[in-house]
Design a protein around this motif. Structure first.
Motif, PDB file in Angstrom:
ATOM      1  N   THR A  61      47.956 133.348  59.671  1.00 65.83           N
ATOM      2  CA  THR A  61      49.241 133.723  59.074  1.00 65.83           C
ATOM      3  C   THR A  61      50.376 132.817  59.524  1.00 65.83           C
ATOM      4  O   THR A  61      51.534 133.071  59.213  1.00 65.83           O
ATOM      5  CB  THR A  61      49.593 135.185  59.421  1.00 65.83           C
ATOM      6  OG1 THR A  61      49.668 135.311  60.841  1.00 65.83           O
ATOM      7  CG2 THR A  61      48.575 136.150  58.842  1.00 65.83           C
ATOM      8  N   GLN A  72      51.323 132.241  62.694  1.00 69.40           N
ATOM      9  CA  GLN A  72      51.948 132.682  63.943  1.00 69.40           C
ATOM     10  C   GLN A  72      51.282 131.996  65.132  1.00 69.40           C
ATOM     11  O   GLN A  72      50.227 131.384  64.998  1.00 69.40           O
ATOM     12  CB  GLN A  72      51.801 134.208  64.097  1.00 69.40           C
ATOM     13  CG  GLN A  72      52.347 135.002  62.935  1.00 69.40           C
ATOM     14  CD  GLN A  72      53.837 134.835  62.791  1.00 69.40           C
ATOM     15  OE1 GLN A  72      54.572 134.925  63.768  1.00 69.40           O
ATOM     16  NE2 GLN A  72      54.305 134.593  61.586  1.00 69.40           N
ATOM     17  N   GLN A  73      51.899 132.161  66.297  1.00 69.33           N
ATOM     18  CA  GLN A  73      51.277 131.647  67.512  1.00 69.33           C
ATOM     19  C   GLN A  73      50.163 132.597  67.937  1.00 69.33           C
ATOM     20  O   GLN A  73      50.191 133.783  67.641  1.00 69.33           O
ATOM     21  CB  GLN A  73      52.311 131.521  68.628  1.00 69.33           C
ATOM     22  CG  GLN A  73      53.275 130.377  68.406  1.00 69.33           C
ATOM     23  CD  GLN A  73      53.983 130.010  69.696  1.00 69.33           C
ATOM     24  OE1 GLN A  73      54.050 130.784  70.628  1.00 69.33           O
ATOM     25  NE2 GLN A  73      54.505 128.794  69.741  1.00 69.33           N
ATOM     26  N   ASN A  89      47.850 127.325  71.439  1.00 63.00           N
ATOM     27  CA  ASN A  89      49.251 127.076  71.078  1.00 63.00           C
ATOM     28  C   ASN A  89      49.693 125.703  71.563  1.00 63.00           C
ATOM     29  O   ASN A  89      50.407 124.981  70.856  1.00 63.00           O
ATOM     30  CB  ASN A  89      50.156 128.172  71.649  1.00 63.00           C
ATOM     31  CG  ASN A  89      49.932 129.507  70.972  1.00 63.00           C
ATOM     32  OD1 ASN A  89      49.571 129.576  69.799  1.00 63.00           O
ATOM     33  ND2 ASN A  89      50.123 130.577  71.718  1.00 63.00           N
ATOM     34  N   THR A  98      47.705 127.289  64.927  1.00 61.64           N
ATOM     35  CA  THR A  98      48.366 128.562  64.606  1.00 61.64           C
ATOM     36  C   THR A  98      47.339 129.517  64.014  1.00 61.64           C
ATOM     37  O   THR A  98      46.254 129.109  63.591  1.00 61.64           O
ATOM     38  CB  THR A  98      49.513 128.378  63.589  1.00 61.64           C
ATOM     39  OG1 THR A  98      48.976 127.819  62.385  1.00 61.64           O
ATOM     40  CG2 THR A  98      50.608 127.485  64.140  1.00 61.64           C
TER      41      THR A  98
END
Length: 166
Positions: free
Chosen positions: A140, A142-143, A132, A137
């Motif tokens: 998808t 996200q983190q 992160n 990422t």
């Protein structure tokens, strides 16, 4: 007519007044409120305690609304029976799945993740924090979290084992 649950909003001041009236009457708050509602429905709208005027007004309003609903619910000869309810439209559930071609992992992120894991000494959570921090990422968007790192590494190792077995 079937009994149906009914709720009314009672302010904290009204609850205090109901508590006081119930204490004076020697009954619980719930029993006092039920008796006030029954009295209102029977047409006897005299509050048991002067401090309960607001509660009595709410009960009277509730009785009026109940009478209106009961009147509206009475079928008349000219009222046709309602048609069957149409089938409910269901909203498709959005689901994110990992399938080849749907969410393609960033090869740089995977390489970095595997390098951090191979170096040893880092937990999955620490690897996720590092990815992160470096701006990577998940597929998808996200983190990274420890579980995602664990699952991704597991999938990559299984794929490597299957490839080596062939």
């Amino acid at each position: 007519m079937k009994n149906k649950p009914t709720s009314i909003n009672i302010t904290p001041e009204d609850l205090k007044a109901a508590d006081e009236a119930a204490r004076v009457a020697g009954v619980s708050r719930s029993a006092w409120i039920v008796s006030a509602i029954r009295a209102a429905l029977a047409g006897n709208l005299q509050p048991v305690q002067p401090a309960a005027d607001t509660l009595a007004a709410q009960v009277a309003d509730l009785a009026e609304r109940l009478a209106t609903l009961e009147q509206a619910a009475k079928p008349t000869a000219a009222t046709p029976k309602p048609a069957a309810k149409p089938a409910k439209a269901t909203k498709p559930k959005e689901r994110v799945t990992f399938r080849p071609g749907v969410h393609v992992p960033n090869p740089e992120a995977i390489s970095r993740m595997m390098a951090l894991d191979d170096d040893g000494g880092l937990t999955r959570a620490q690897i996720a924090e590092q990815l992160n921090a470096e701006g990577f990422t998940t597929p998808t968007g996200q983190q990274w979290i420890a579980d995602t790192v664990r699952d991704t590494l597991h999938r990559k190792r299984k794929a490597a084992q299957r490839k080596a077995a062939k």
